[in-house]
Each structure stands twice: as structure tokens, then as C-alpha cells.
Design an enzyme around this catalytic site. Structure first.
Site, PDB file in Angstrom:
ATOM      1  N   ASP A  95       0.833  -1.165  -0.028  1.00  0.00           N
ATOM      2  CA  ASP A  95      -0.008   0.117   0.117  1.00  0.00           C
ATOM      3  C   ASP A  95       0.943   1.408  -0.036  1.00  0.00           C
ATOM      4  O   ASP A  95       0.265   2.238  -0.424  1.00  0.00           O
ATOM      5  CB  ASP A  95      -0.921   0.040   1.338  1.00  0.00           C
ATOM      6  N   HIS A  96       2.159   1.130   0.301  1.00  0.00           N
ATOM      7  CA  HIS A  96       2.850   2.402   0.488  1.00  0.00           C
ATOM      8  C   HIS A  96       3.652   2.882  -0.744  1.00  0.00           C
ATOM      9  O   HIS A  96       4.102   3.953  -0.834  1.00  0.00           O
ATOM     10  CB  HIS A  96       4.138   2.098   1.564  1.00  0.00           C
ATOM     11  N   ASP A 160       3.990  -0.913  11.112  1.00  0.00           N
ATOM     12  CA  ASP A 160       3.500   0.443  10.904  1.00  0.00           C
ATOM     13  C   ASP A 160       2.889   0.991  12.210  1.00  0.00           C
ATOM     14  O   ASP A 160       2.162   0.347  12.953  1.00  0.00           O
ATOM     15  CB  ASP A 160       2.333   0.414   9.737  1.00  0.00           C
ATOM     16  N   ARG A 447      -1.238  12.415  10.251  1.00  0.00           N
ATOM     17  CA  ARG A 447      -0.147  13.272  10.438  1.00  0.00           C
ATOM     18  C   ARG A 447      -0.126  14.446   9.886  1.00  0.00           C
ATOM     19  O   ARG A 447      -0.577  14.273   8.345  1.00  0.00           O
ATOM     20  CB  ARG A 447       1.062  12.327  10.537  1.00  0.00           C
ATOM     21  N   SER A 642       6.098   8.166  12.590  1.00  0.00           N
ATOM     22  CA  SER A 642       6.083   6.547  11.953  1.00  0.00           C
ATOM     23  C   SER A 642       7.004   5.655  12.726  1.00  0.00           C
ATOM     24  O   SER A 642       8.067   6.147  13.187  1.00  0.00           O
ATOM     25  CB  SER A 642       6.311   6.509  10.561  1.00  0.00           C
ATOM     26  N   ARG A 644       9.112   3.733  11.477  1.00  0.00           N
ATOM     27  CA  ARG A 644      10.264   3.709  10.513  1.00  0.00           C
ATOM     28  C   ARG A 644      11.566   2.941  11.182  1.00  0.00           C
ATOM     29  O   ARG A 644      12.195   3.835  11.706  1.00  0.00           O
ATOM     30  CB  ARG A 644      10.672   5.075  10.141  1.00  0.00           C
TER      31      ARG A 644
END
Length: 754
Positions: A95-96, A160, A447, A642, A644
Site C-alpha cells: 500500500d505504500h 507500521d 499526521r 512512524s 520507521r
């Protein structure tokens, strides 16, 4: 399609006994979060009253979910672990990596070509190791999880930070780094600081323009971006039961914006209805049979202050729509005060783009409420005055919305439907008109940090519900209030928008032709995973070196970051997403968004070997090439945003040995530990000011490293003077083993080979 029903049955068979066992030990009533946590203790973990915010506890989550950007590094790490199959049900969701540009069909087609190498890698790894694979276009990870995998009383982790979305279905769902996912996928215990509990009591019932989004926007204003750190937010009360399942998910999703470990709602009839509507009646029946274990005990409702560390009360009947921002998701404005704030702060009044969707607000109900505003705009002869985009959350939502005419309503007033993907929410947006001047956009995303959506630091991004965003896109002005103001239509008449109307679940049921799911091979032993050694996007990993066994001396200061330093500042997304599977290439974005405290500039730090200023990654590489370790110094809540993992792997790859800050965001601190780095905090936050630009740094006390025992940092200044300061850490014995081995993954591999 009903996934993993055998696993869900096992959880429900064991849950009552485990909760009763814990209640006997605690000798008191239990909150919902406590019931789920204690029911998921890892085998061998002692059952006792854990100290909230102090005790590290080992858990056994039921499943793992990964999105394509983070899955690359997580699966590259899993491949190093030497396992033949994942130990728990796991999924990958693409999806990213879909760039929002022209519209769903064209954007998806371009993404399939541009990202073929990555998609082929992810699908083949999934096929080999027994992981469910959701194709590009299938939908946004959190909406797809809610529709297919989340279940009341379960526990999952996801790579995520918005994994808590599944709390809308009564699940403890926590965002983690890829190394944590590897722990669970290899069958190891997953460790978590036992969270504090924040109770949010909801009374009354939403009405008019107010929506579930406004609950979390108000909570964000109360708690701020770090008020929920190391805490689970548990919503309860008759107001909670009045909210739809997807509305609950929206609230839980944005709990990440206040730093919460996760958020959760108790099982109720709205969850049952959603489970049944999404083809999971069998799960609903099981939940119904043990529903008293899927809600807080009655005494908790009667006296919440006794069982939660903090209690917030919100009357939904009085809740006003909110708009949060700009530049931070906790700057909360009631709609009635927003125009005044725009005027007072001199924010750009003209709304240039309105964007609805994302993992936060892309359910069928969200689209119906926004579409009801669009429909009346068409009937009242109004069109959008701003660019307007719509992102459905999944192919099932999109297909059903198209069948029911919702997408037509958006397109009729000038809206563009984007692919079922994250898109602009995470910076995957090729904005048609991206002006080099202050400008305003409004989104239903979660965000709104500077540069988050379009890479433009001058863009003021505001966050609101989809229906409020739609109304503002129609008006084109931030000073508009749809509850009180009129608009001039194409005929020159003053017209007023009516309150939005939503449909919780589609009257004709959900439908979809191809949901995008690909099941893995029963036996993946013959599946070959190929990575081209010349690839710019994928790179097989080499284990990080183990700790030398001595104190760290002669380290150079890489950067002293000033102010907010999120994971976006440490490892930017947007155009860098394409390198998520190539550690060396993506490391070229290390800390390029962080502000250097010594010159107020980004991506410009002093190379102590040459005395010249250069880009952060280049200076880090210079130190690494010279065999010199480096140190990053940061401010408050370092690493928020995030989950990340790259923000921890990149500094490790480029030779950073320690990150010393005033305070950490939870996930980032854990990610640093997982990669074998020292995550340290100033015992006295004022010592941050003692760090000078030309410092050489020693970290002492590592040979007697122990839980709760501070370390000593010696700052050797250019003029020959020194400062000796104390730094704290939150490492326990197991985490110190990660540091010694060089990473948590190294330790897993050692144990697998033992």
C-alpha cells in the site's frame, strides 16, 4: 473469506482461563487491556502484578502484519534467521509504494511497473515462508486488517505505527519495528514495557457534524504528542458503545499521534455487526460466547479512577468538530474557534487541496458521510473550490462504494478518486501545483508534520474528519464554518450545507470481485527468492558486528539535533521509499531533515576530520571509513512519528554507536536497542547544552552495564577541557544481550544455531 479461524478458536478457548488465572493473582477487577495482555503472556512468563511503565514483560502475539515499505527490511532480516516458515499467521500489504498523481487506474499501472522488482521480491518471500500476500491495489494495510484479520481479544503487532487501528475491533494491536516482527515470526518472545493505562470515558452520543475523528482530535489536544507514551488508551462508557466499529478504529488509529502504545475499545454489538458484515459470523459467535472477558469488569466502569492511571471524560453530545494543526497533530481547534485562529496566526486562508481517505478515515461509513456532503453540494449547485481527492481504504470498500454510487457523488463536484493506497498521507503524492510559498491543505489523515504530505515545508496541513474536509474543499476557505455559514452557488444564491448523513454498513452488504489476496504455497521449500546484486532497491543484509566488549572511546559527534526530530527527519519517506529494501542506498537520507543545533541548518554538519561542513550521511561515511564511531545527540521525544525501522538501521549501518537525547518516543527507542545501539537519555536534560560541535566522546561503564545503572559520558572539547555527565538507559538483561550480540537478530540466529 475467513482467515486463521483455527488460531482464533484457540485464543478464545484459552482466554477465559488465562484471565481468571490473572485475576486470582491480581486479586482485583481488571480492565480490558489487562485481560488481553495477561492472556497473551509468553509461555514461561511469570504471572504477577506487573509494574506499569517499569516492568518489561514477554508476550506471544497472535499475528503479524507488514506493509510493503517496512516489510522489505523485516523480511530481509527474517531470511537471516534460518527459519523455514513463520511461526504465527503473517501478512504483507502493498500500500505504500503507489504514487498518487493522476487517478487510481493510471497510478496503479505505473506503480506495478516502477516497483515490479520489490513486489516480486515480497510475493516470493511471502510464498516461500507461508505469509499471506495482498497485491498492490488491494487496500491500505490497516483497513484490510480490520476487514479480514482483527478480532476482539486478540493481540497483534504490525510494522507500521498505525497498527492500533485494529483496536476498533477490540484487539491489542501495536506498531513495532521490523526486528520485533522477526522475533514473533520466528516464534520468540516479544518484549514490551508493561504499559500504563489511560481511561477515556465517553458519555452521550455524537450528533450533527461531529464524528469519531473529533474524539481523537480532542484527545490529542489534551494529551499532546507525548502524553500517551508507554500507555494504552482504553475507551469505555455508553458513548463508546454508541460508536461504529470503523469509527472506533479511526480513534484508535490516531492514538499513535499522542505516543500511545495502542488504544482499544471493548467488544459490543457494533463490533458484532461489523464482523458479520465482513463475512466473519463464526468469529462474532465465538466472541459473543465469552463477551464478559472482552470488556472491562463492572467495577472498572463504576470506579475508573481506581483502575486507570489517568481518566479523561468526554461528552459526545457536546463534542464540537475539531481541526488540528498546522505542523503537529496535537494543536487542536474547535471548529467555532478555527477561523479566529487562522486570522490571528496569519495562516494562508485559501484552501488549495482537500484530501480524504488514508488508513485513518477510508471506511464505507466515512465515504458515505463525505458523499452526503458532496451530493447536497451538487444539488445546491456548488462545486469544489479546491483540488479534491478521495482514497478508498480497500478494494472491498471501493467496489462497494462504486456500486452504491458514492464515487459518482465525489466526481460530480470535481473530486478525483485515487488508488486504494496510502498516497499523499505518507508523502507519495506528486502534487500538481506545489507552490513555493505558504499554502494550506486539509486532510482526513493522521499526521501533518512539515513536508509530510508534499515535501514542501511551507505547506500548512490541517487534519479533520472527511465530511469537514469535503465541506472546506467546497468552500475553498479556512475561515468557513459549515455549521453556521452560507456559500454563494453558481446561480448567485446563498445556500447552506446540511448536516452529513452516514451509513454504518452497506444496506446491500459488502461486495468485491477480486480482493487482491494471494495465499502462500503449502510447502515453500522449493521457492527461490532472487535478489539482483546490482539492484538499487534491494540488498541482502550482512549482520552487524558484535560489541567489542569494552567501553566506547574516541567517538565523534555526528549531529546535535535541535527541536522536533521525528522519524521523518531521521529517515525521510516520499521519494526515499523506493530504497526501503536497500540499506546502503537509503542510508543516504540519514538525518537530512534534522536541524543542526550549531548552525540552524538541515543536512549541514561539521566533519571533524577535515574541518569542513558537509551532508550528514557523507560525514557519517567519512567517520566509518576512518574506523571511527559516531554519536547523535537529540532533544525531547526523539524519534516520534512512524515506526520507521530504517531510522534505527541507517545510523547503525553508518557507524553511529549511540544516540543520546532528552527523551525518546517508545518505538524508536526499542528499534535502536534492537539494532545493537545505545539508546541513552541525559540524567540532567540541561547537559544537552554542554555538547559542543567539535566534541570527541567516550561512553564509560559498559563493562558493568546493568539495569538501572547509569553510564558515564565524557565530552572532550576542542579547547582541551572536558565535561563528565551521567546518562540513563532502560535496558534490561535481555536487551543488554542484544547490544552484546550486535543486534537482536544476531542473538536469534545464535540461539537457532546453538
Amino acid at each position: 473469506m475467513l482467515f486463521d479461524f483455527d488460531m482464533i478458536q484457540r485464543v478464545y478457548q484459552q482466554l477465559p482461563e488465562r484471565v481468571n488465572q490473572a485475576r486470582k493473582v491480581l486479586n482485583r477487577p481488571m480492565t480490558l487491556a489487562e485481560k488481553i495482555l495477561y492472556a497473551h503472556l509468553y509461555p514461561g512468563q511469570e504471572i504477577r502484578e506487573f509494574q506499569r511503565g517499569k516492568d518489561y514483560v514477554e508476550f506471544a502475539p497472535d499475528r503479524v502484519a507488514m506493509q510493503d515499505a517496512t516489510a522489505q527490511m523485516a523480511l530481509l532480516q527474517f531470511m537471516l534467521a534460518g527459519k523455514s516458515k513463520v511461526a504465527v499467521p503473517s501478512t504483507v500489504h502493498c500500500d505504500h509504494l503507489i504514487l498518487a498523481k493522476n487517478g487510481a487506474e493510471q497510478d496503479l499501472e505505473e506503480a506495478l511497473g516502477r516497483n515490479k522488482e520489490v513486489y516480486d521480491f515480497l510475493s516470493s518471500v511471502s510464498n516461500k515462508y507461508g505469509i499471506g500476500f495482498w497485491k498492490p491495489g488491494a487496500g491500505i494495510i490497516h483497513q484490510v486488517v480490520l476487514e479480514n484479520y482483527a478480532f476482539p481479544g486478540g493481540m497483534m503487532i504490525g510494522t507500521d505505527s498505525h497498527t492500533p487501528n485494529a483496536g476498533g475491533l477490540g484487539m491489542i494491536a501495536i506498531g513495532v519495528g521490523g526486528a520485533d516482527a522477526v522475533d514473533v515470526m520466528t516464534g520468540m518472545a516479544w518484549e514490551l514495557l508493561f504499559p500504563k493505562l489511560i481511561g477515556v470515558k465517553l458519555t452521550g452520543k455524537l450528533n450533527g457534524w461531529a464524528s469519531p475523528k473529533d474524539v481523537i482530535l480532542k484527545v490529542a489536544g489534551i494529551l499532546t504528542v507525548k502524553g500517551g507514551t508507554n500507555a494504552i488508551i482504553e475507551y469505555f462508557g455508553e458513548g463508546a458503545d454508541s460508536l461504529s466499529c470503523t469509527g472506533k478504529a479511526t480513534i484508535c488509529n490516531m492514538g499513535a499521534e499522542v505516543g500511545a502504545t495502542t488504544s482499544v475499545f471493548a467488544y459490543d454489538h457494533r463490533m458484532r455487526a461489523y464482523l458479520e458484515a465482513t463475512g466473519r459470523k463464526e468469529v462474532a459467535d465465538l466472541a459473543e460466547s465469552i463477551k464478559e472477558y472482552l470488556r472491562p469488569d463492572a467495577e472498572v466502569y463504576e470506579n475508573p479512577e481506581k483502575y486507570y492511571d489517568q481518566v479523561i471524560e468526554i461528552n459526545l453530545s457536546e463534542l464540537e468538530p475539531h481541526i488540528n494543526g498546522p505542523f503537529t497533530p496535537d494543536l487542536a481547534w474547535p471548529l467555532s474557534k478555527f477561523a479566529e485562529a487562522v486570522e490571528k496566526n496569519n495562516w494562508p486562508d485559501k484552501l488549495e487541496v482537500g484530501l480524504i481517505g488514508s488508513c485513518t478515515n477510508s471506511s464505507y461509513e466515512d465515504l458515505t458521510r463525505a458523499a452526503s456532503v458532496a451530493k447536497q453540494a451538487k444539488e445546491k449547485k456548488l462545486k469544489v473550490q479546491a483540488e479534491f481527492t478521495v482514497t478508498p481504504g480497500s478494494e472491498m470498500v471501493r467496489y462497494t462504494a462504486e456500486r452504491d454510487g458514492l464515487l459518482d457523488e465525489f466526481e460530480a463536484i470535481g473530486g478525483v478518486v485515487l488508488a486504494n493506497a496510502c498516497g499523499p498521507c505518507i508523502g507519495q503524492w506528486q502534487r500538481h501545483n506545489n507552490p513555493d510559498r505558504p499554502n494550506s491543505i486539509m486532510t482526513s489523515f493522521n499526521r501533518n508534520f512539515a513536508k509530510r504530505n508534499d515535501g514542501n515545508p511551507k505547506t500548512h496541513a490541517f487534519v479533520a474528519s472527511p465530511e469537514i474536509v469535503t465541506a472546506f474543499a467546497i468552500a475553498g476557505s479556512l475561515k468557513f464554518n459549515p455549521m453556521t455559514d452560507t456559500l454563494l452557488n453558481e446561480e448567485g444564491k446563498e445556500v447552506k450545507l446540511d448536516e452529513p448523513k452516514g451509513i454504518e454498513l452497506p444496506e446491500k452488504g459488502f461486495d468485491v470481485k477480486d480482493n487482491g489476496y494471494v495465499a502462500p504455497a503449502e510447502d515453500g521449500s522449493q521457492v527461490e527468492v532472487k535478489v539482483n546484486p546490482q539492484s538499487e532497491r534491494l540488498q541482502l543484509l550482512t549482520p552487524f558486528p558484535a560489541w567489542e566488549g569494552a567501553d566506547l572511546k574516541g567517538l565523534k559527534l555526528l549531529i546535535k539535533a535541535k527541536g522536533k526530530c521525528t522519524t521523518d527527519h531521521i529517515s525521510m519517506a516520499g521519494p526515499w521509499l523506493k530504497y526501503r529494501g536497500h540499506l546502503d542506498n537509503i542510508s543516504n537520507n540519514l538525518l537530512i531533515g534534522a536541524v543542526n543545533a550549531f548552525n540552524g541548518e538541515t543536512n549541514k554538519v561539521k566533519n571533524q576530520l577535515t574541518g569542513e561542513y558537509d551532508e550528514v550521511p557523507k560525514v557519517a561515511r567519512a567517520y566509518k571509513a576512518a574506523g571511527i564511531g559516531s554519536v547523535v545527540v537529540g532533544d525531547e521525544n526523539y524519534g516520534e512519528g512512524s515506526s520507521r525501522e530504517h531510522a534505527a538501521m541507517e545510523p547503525r549501518h553508518l557507524g553511529v554507536r549511540a544516540v543520546i537525547v532528552k527523551s525518546f518516543a517508545r518505538i524508536h527507542e526499542t528499534n535502536l536497542k534492537k539494532q545493537g545501539m545505545l539508546a541513552l537519555t541525559f540524567a540532567n536534560p540541561a547537559d544537552y547544552d554542554k555538547v559542543q560541535e567539535d566534541d570527541t566522546i567516550d561512553i564509560l561503564g559498559l563493562e558493568s552495564f546493568a539495569p538501572g545503572k547509569p553510564l558515564t559520558v565524557v565530552l572532550h572539547h576542542k579547547d582541551g577541557s572536558t565535561d563528565e555527565i551521567k546518562v540513563n538507559h532502560s535496558y534490561n538483561e535481555a536487551q543488554f544481550e542484544w547490544f552484546k550480540a550486535g543486534s537482536a537478530l544476531n542473538l536469534i540466529r545464535q540461539q537457532s544455531n546453538a
